[in-house]
Motif scaffolding. Structure first.
Motif, PDB file in Angstrom:
ATOM      1  N   ASP A 104      63.994 -29.371  41.925  1.00  0.00           N
ATOM      2  CA  ASP A 104      63.818 -30.562  42.750  1.00  0.00           C
ATOM      3  C   ASP A 104      64.864 -31.609  42.409  1.00  0.00           C
ATOM      4  O   ASP A 104      65.444 -32.238  43.289  1.00  0.00           O
ATOM      5  N   ILE A 147      61.743 -26.672  44.823  1.00  0.00           N
ATOM      6  CA  ILE A 147      60.698 -25.683  44.538  1.00  0.00           C
ATOM      7  C   ILE A 147      59.926 -25.341  45.812  1.00  0.00           C
ATOM      8  O   ILE A 147      59.668 -24.171  46.097  1.00  0.00           O
ATOM      9  N   LYS A 175      58.962 -25.129  33.086  1.00  0.00           N
ATOM     10  CA  LYS A 175      57.932 -25.809  33.883  1.00  0.00           C
ATOM     11  C   LYS A 175      58.138 -25.521  35.374  1.00  0.00           C
ATOM     12  O   LYS A 175      57.168 -25.299  36.099  1.00  0.00           O
ATOM     13  N   ASP A 176      59.381 -25.515  35.814  1.00  0.00           N
ATOM     14  CA  ASP A 176      59.656 -25.203  37.220  1.00  0.00           C
ATOM     15  C   ASP A 176      59.369 -23.736  37.530  1.00  0.00           C
ATOM     16  O   ASP A 176      58.882 -23.415  38.611  1.00  0.00           O
ATOM     17  N   ARG A 227      55.699 -23.536  38.042  1.00  0.00           N
ATOM     18  CA  ARG A 227      55.309 -24.096  39.345  1.00  0.00           C
ATOM     19  C   ARG A 227      55.582 -23.107  40.470  1.00  0.00           C
ATOM     20  O   ARG A 227      54.757 -22.956  41.378  1.00  0.00           O
ATOM     21  N   TYR A 242      55.640 -19.872  40.220  1.00  0.00           N
ATOM     22  CA  TYR A 242      54.627 -18.824  40.089  1.00  0.00           C
ATOM     23  C   TYR A 242      53.292 -19.305  40.663  1.00  0.00           C
ATOM     24  O   TYR A 242      52.621 -18.588  41.401  1.00  0.00           O
ATOM     25  N   GLN A 243      52.918 -20.528  40.334  1.00  0.00           N
ATOM     26  CA  GLN A 243      51.663 -21.094  40.836  1.00  0.00           C
ATOM     27  C   GLN A 243      51.671 -21.230  42.358  1.00  0.00           C
ATOM     28  O   GLN A 243      50.625 -21.170  42.991  1.00  0.00           O
ATOM     29  N   ASN A 244      52.863 -21.406  42.932  1.00  0.00           N
ATOM     30  CA  ASN A 244      53.005 -21.502  44.389  1.00  0.00           C
ATOM     31  C   ASN A 244      52.987 -20.142  45.070  1.00  0.00           C
ATOM     32  O   ASN A 244      53.107 -20.067  46.290  1.00  0.00           O
ATOM     33  N   GLU A 298      55.667 -29.306  26.324  1.00  0.00           N
ATOM     34  CA  GLU A 298      55.484 -28.917  27.729  1.00  0.00           C
ATOM     35  C   GLU A 298      56.133 -27.564  28.018  1.00  0.00           C
ATOM     36  O   GLU A 298      55.575 -26.755  28.762  1.00  0.00           O
ATOM     37  N   ALA A 301      54.217 -24.109  29.221  1.00  0.00           N
ATOM     38  CA  ALA A 301      54.649 -23.336  30.390  1.00  0.00           C
ATOM     39  C   ALA A 301      54.901 -21.881  30.001  1.00  0.00           C
ATOM     40  O   ALA A 301      54.500 -20.956  30.733  1.00  0.00           O
ATOM     41  N   TYR A 311      51.574 -20.185  29.557  1.00  0.00           N
ATOM     42  CA  TYR A 311      50.983 -19.923  30.870  1.00  0.00           C
ATOM     43  C   TYR A 311      51.568 -18.635  31.464  1.00  0.00           C
ATOM     44  O   TYR A 311      50.835 -17.769  31.930  1.00  0.00           O
TER      45      TYR A 311
END
Length: 163
Positions: free
Chosen positions: A35, A62, A87-88, A91, A93-95, A125, A129, A132
């Protein structure tokens, strides 16, 4: 979209990415996913010019990656996704983007981070990630170039008492 490599390297497109990784993966496209970088017109232009002539490069947010991944024009296109931090990657993966491995190539030391190898530094952080992604069965390997010995990120974090 045929994802050949997902790589975290805060230098993004540079000599190693442009030459060794693109050749070893057989990609035809590099997509920088950030982003922050997507909002910076100058950085976008410089990154798209840094790719080898035979490899197209793009910088996307993203959210935009999800649209691109589903687009019919990307069917079968061999890509490398480049990120600046885990972290990106989390995100994305979560999307809903599906992948099973991440290459960690370089995360520079900045204030608040700790060195885990001579070219990878993390903060809490970043560690969260990585945990996760690891909990979802995603292979996390540290390797600068294809010929280097691969190290498992979670093993390095455990050995260094970061977990």
């Amino acid at each position: 979209m045929d994802i050949r490599l997902i790589r975290i390297d805060d230098r993004l497109i540079h000599g190693q990415v442009a030459t060794t990784w693109s050749k070893s993966t057989g990609i035809s496209r590099i997509i920088v996913v950030s982003d922050e970088v997507a909002r910076n017109p100058l950085q976008k232009v410089l990154l798209t010019q840094a790719a080898p002539p035979e490899v197209k490069s793009h910088v996307v947010s993203i959210a935009k990656l999800n649209d691109i991944a589903q687009h019919p024009l990307m069917d079968g296109v061999k890509v490398m996704l480049l990120f600046t931090d885990p972290k990106d990657v989390m995100r994305v993966y979560q999307n809903g983007l599906d992948f099973d491995s991440v290459n960690i190539g370089g995360m520079k030391y900045t204030e608040g981070k700790q060195m885990v190898t001579h070219f990878v530094s993390v903060d809490q952080e970043d560690i969260e990630a990585f945990k996760y992604l690891d909990d979802r069965g995603i292979d996390l390997e540290i390797r600068k170039v294809p010929g280097d010995r691969s190290q498992k990120m979670m093993d390095v974090l455990r050995k260094g008492d970061f977990l």
